[in-house]
Design an enzyme around this catalytic site. Structure first.
Site, mmCIF file in Angstrom:
data_model
loop_
_atom_site.group_PDB
_atom_site.id
_atom_site.type_symbol
_atom_site.label_atom_id
_atom_site.label_comp_id
_atom_site.label_asym_id
_atom_site.label_seq_id
_atom_site.Cartn_x
_atom_site.Cartn_y
_atom_site.Cartn_z
ATOM 1 N N THR A 167 -27.700 -52.296 -21.095
ATOM 2 C CA THR A 167 -28.168 -52.801 -19.799
ATOM 3 C C THR A 167 -27.590 -51.987 -18.646
ATOM 4 O O THR A 167 -26.449 -51.527 -18.727
ATOM 5 C CB THR A 167 -27.732 -54.265 -19.636
ATOM 6 N N GLY A 171 -19.555 -55.809 -22.727
ATOM 7 C CA GLY A 171 -18.359 -56.608 -22.957
ATOM 8 C C GLY A 171 -17.178 -55.727 -23.359
ATOM 9 O O GLY A 171 -17.319 -54.821 -24.164
ATOM 10 N N GLU A 189 -28.730 -60.604 -24.764
ATOM 11 C CA GLU A 189 -29.427 -60.234 -26.005
ATOM 12 C C GLU A 189 -30.913 -60.506 -25.911
ATOM 13 O O GLU A 189 -31.582 -60.778 -26.895
ATOM 14 C CB GLU A 189 -28.826 -60.956 -27.201
#
Ligand SMILES: CCCCCCC/C=C/C(=O)SCCNC(=O)CCNC(=O)[C@H](O)C(C)(C)COP(=O)(O)OP(=O)(O)OC[C@H]1O[C@@H](n2cnc3c(N)ncnc32)[C@H](O)[C@@H]1OP(=O)(O)O
Ligand SMILES: Cc1cc2nc3c(=O)[nH]c(=O)nc-3n(C[C@H](O)[C@H](O)[C@H](O)COP(=O)(O)OP(=O)(O)OC[C@H]3O[C@@H](n4cnc5c(N)ncnc54)[C@H](O)[C@@H]3O)c2cc1C
Length: 615
Positions: free
Chosen positions: A108, A147, A390
């Site tokens: 992303t 993350g 996701e």
């Protein structure tokens, strides 16, 4: 071995600062994942079956708001398994498996999350040096969200547009080192930091990442499916979407996660409802358990049933995932579209239902459900994120719809895959299905609903290709708002209308058409209608909703205010969006109250010993 809670002993996370949360998360994570390493050494878990162990740890109270090491196990390693060739797996997997490197997954960007074919990060092949040059051409090309990337990971899977011999071949995955393994400093040409506070998962250390003509070896392109040869020749994959495999795996895992979260929430709410006494069923009697109220049972019992339904579904989906992946290995791609549609649908449905059920569990506990100590608000924060990450749920449901419409259109020409075989039965019986109030009757009823909705969707698609109306005047716009409001609630409360009014099936179908036409008619005026509320930016206080639309610049400006980005050396001022490099260096140095360590102390105290197997 570290003691369980050496720092911030007994202080609930809610009372820690943003930075202390991160430090707490690192310490807890290295303790927790040292256990995984011990189990590896004792042969109690392996690279092919660590999901349950890691899933259990990530859902445990020790890592209750996520972990900066989560993505390493959830996406970094699966991406290597799914996208790297054998030689690359031999090189990278052992180091990832024993955590001597820590990875993340960067797909992303600030400007793109859903439309991955629109990602802007480029990887351009230089045949002269046999290297790929990674570059972020714009601010919106910055990777945003990965993350663990903020201050923790030193490697990353990066998804970028691959260019070779002047031609773009679409998005591909690369394994990239972003920090020095000894010093943990960002490597030259890397701009990196954390994105700031979120609704939940504040221990995950989500980061941003930008490249300034950053070079990596050709062999860092993950080449299981597609390759670039030394001379720059591109060899394409057997199926353009095999590169999307990591996402399918995580969507399947998320369904298991929802089982855990929903089971927790409904356990809390049901036990509390057995303890809580409030009001009397009959005057003069002792106060009754709130679990005795039918309204409370209506709120909770469906969640108990859903938790079991999701568990059975998750196990069945996992079996299908493994079956289809075995077929992929043999070169049989026939069931890939079905697996993709199943993973999309079940990830979207289980996350949306779980979020709604967890919120209902919170509401069922009254004021005490609003306390952080109830763990219900935290659980809601975790689950609602899964509706977005996701693959945003709306978009995944559209993918499922695409698969179902295509299946319908091939009903007579193609053998149906197991999960959609019912469409043939429903069609054959021309929907003359008699209703029976049994489980089987309800399932058959929904199969008929699915069939009719698919036919309607196919029909609407054709209709909508024919008529486009021009935008109306304000009067008409307000009429449309009234119309929208009425048709929305009529469709929302359809069961009541069907029960208590003579509305016919035909009228319902035309109501749906009218609703969609009203949405289309209102679209040109949607922004004008909210501008008309005349809410000043100062009142909105939102990076997303400011009047000037400078969303990405404001997101980055806010991210920069995070205390974890306060160490000027941790982020590369080379990449500052306004290009004021020297002024920013001075500004940051003057701001730092703690003489910003080049690296957060937790690296040397916890992370490095953990990565060197010394814990
Ligand atoms: C377990 C706990 C987890 C906690 C941590 C979670 C961390 C979070 C990480 C992330 O969020 S990583 C980033 C996730 N991002 C996404 O999921 C992006 C969502 N967007 C997409 O997947 C794609 O953009 C799209 C929406 C599927 C569209 O892709 P594309 O534009 O390339 O396809 P279309 O032109 O629409 O064609 C669709 C066509 O392609 C087939 N297909 C699409 N995706 C897949 C897939 N994954 N596998 C197989 N096939 C796929 C699809 O079936 C269509 O086929 P046809 O109809 O053309 O036959
Ligand atoms: C907690 C969290 C962790 C994350 N971790 C990671 C990570 O580790 N790595 C990573 O790469 N990413 C990560 N992400 C990013 C995540 O994958 C994206 O947020 C997600 O894919 C949605 O994209 P977006 O945020 O750009 O929203 P958008 O795609 O811009 O969606 C915004 C809205 O537009 C709508 N929309 C968009 N496209 C369409 C369409 N075609 N049709 C109809 N409506 C549409 C959506 O339904 C939504 O309502 C994370 C996100 C969160 C919240």
């Amino acid at each position: 071995m570290l003691s369980k809670r050496e720092v911030f002993d007994g202080v609930p996370e809610e009372y820690l600062s943003h930075k202390e949360r991160y430090e707490n998360a690192i310490r807890n994570s290295v303790v927790a994942f040292s256990l995984v390493r011990k189990m590896q050494e004792e042969g109690k878990t392996s690279i092919n079956n660590y999901r349950d162990v890691v899933g259990g740890l990530l859902g445990s109270s020790v890592l209750r708001d996520g972990s900066p090491l989560g993505l390493h196990y959830i996406m970094f390693m699966p991406a290597i398994l799914n996208q790297a060739n054998e030689e690359q797996q031999e090189k990278w997997l052992p180091r990832a498996w024993n955590c001597s490197i820590i990875g993340s997954y960067a797909q992303t960007e600030l400007g793109h999350g859903t439309f991955i074919r629109g990602l802007e990060t480029t990887a351009t092949y230089d045949a002269a040096t046999k290297q790929f040059v990674l570059h972020s051409p714009t601010l919106t090309a910055y990777k945003w969200w990965p993350g663990g990337l903020g201050q923790t990971a030193n490697y990353c899977i990066v998804v970028a547009q691959l260019y070779t011999k002047g031609q773009c071949h679409g998005i591909h995955s690369f394994i990239i080192q972003v920090r020095d393994e000894e010093t943990h400093m960002p490597l030259p040409g890397i701009k990196i930091g954390e994105i700031g506070a979120k609704l939940g998962l504040n221990a995950v250390n989500n980061g941003f990442l930008g490249f300034d003509n950053y070079r990596i070896p050709r062999t860092n392109m993950l080449m299981k499916h597609a390759q670039v040869l030394e001379d720059g020749t591109y060899v394409k994959s057997r199926h353009s979407k095999l590169n999307y495999g990591a996402m399918v795996f995580v969507r399947v895992v998320i369904v298991f996660d929802m089982v855990n979260y929903l089971s927790k929430a409904v356990t809390i709410a049901t036990r509390f409802s057995a303890v809580r006494r409030q009001c009397q069923l009959k005057a003069g009697e002792t106060e009754c358990q709130i679990l005795d109220y039918v309204t409370q049972q209506h709120k909770l019992f469906v969640s108990i049933a859903a938790a079991h339904a999701f568990r059975i579904t998750a196990n069945k989906l996992w079996l299908t995932f493994n079956e289809v992946n075995e077929q992929l290995v043999e070169g049989n791609l026939q069931r890939l579209p079905e697996l993709h549609a199943l993973a999309c649908c079940l990830k979207a449905v289980t996350t949306a239902d779980t979020a709604a059920c967890v919120e209902r569990c919170r509401l069922a506990c009254g004021g005490h459900g609003y306390m952080m100590s109830s763990s219900l608000p935290l659980t809601y924060g975790l689950v609602t994120a899964a509706c977005t990450y996701e693959g945003e749920n709306t978009v995944l449901l559209l993918q499922t719809a695409r698969f179902l419409v295509k299946t319908y259109q091939q009903l007579d020409s193609k053998a149906l895959t197991p999960t959609v075989a019912y469409l043939k039965t429903a069609a054959a019986e021309r929907f003359c299905v008699g209703w029976s109030n049994t489980t089987e009757g309800i399932i058959r009823g929904f199969q008929v609903v699915a069939m009719r909705v698919i036919i309607m969707s196919t029909f609407n698609e054709e209709v909508q290709e024919m008529s486009r109306t021009v935008s109306p005047q304000l009067k008409e716009v307000l009429h449309q708002l009234v119309d929208l409001y009425c048709t929305y609630w009529a469709l929302e409360k359809l069961s009541d209308l069907l029960l208590y009014t003579p509305i016919s099936q035909k009228e319902v179908e035309s109501l749906r058409l009218r609703y969609e036409e009203t949405l289309t008619n209102l679209r040109p005026n949607a922004v004008g209608l909210v501008d008309a509320f005349d809410l000043r930016d100062e009142m909105l206080q939102s990076t997303l909703g400011s009047y000037d639309g400078r969303v990405y610049e404001r997101l980055m400006e806010e991210a920069m205010k995070s205390p974890l980005n306060a160490e000027p050396m941790l982020q590369s001022t080379l990449g500052s969006y306004d290009g004021r490099v020297y002024e920013r260096l001075m500004e940051e140095a003057m701001k730092s109250p703690l003489n910003a360590e080049p690296v957060n102390y937790t690296f040397h105290k916890y992370l490095k010993p953990f990565m060197q197997g010394k814990l």
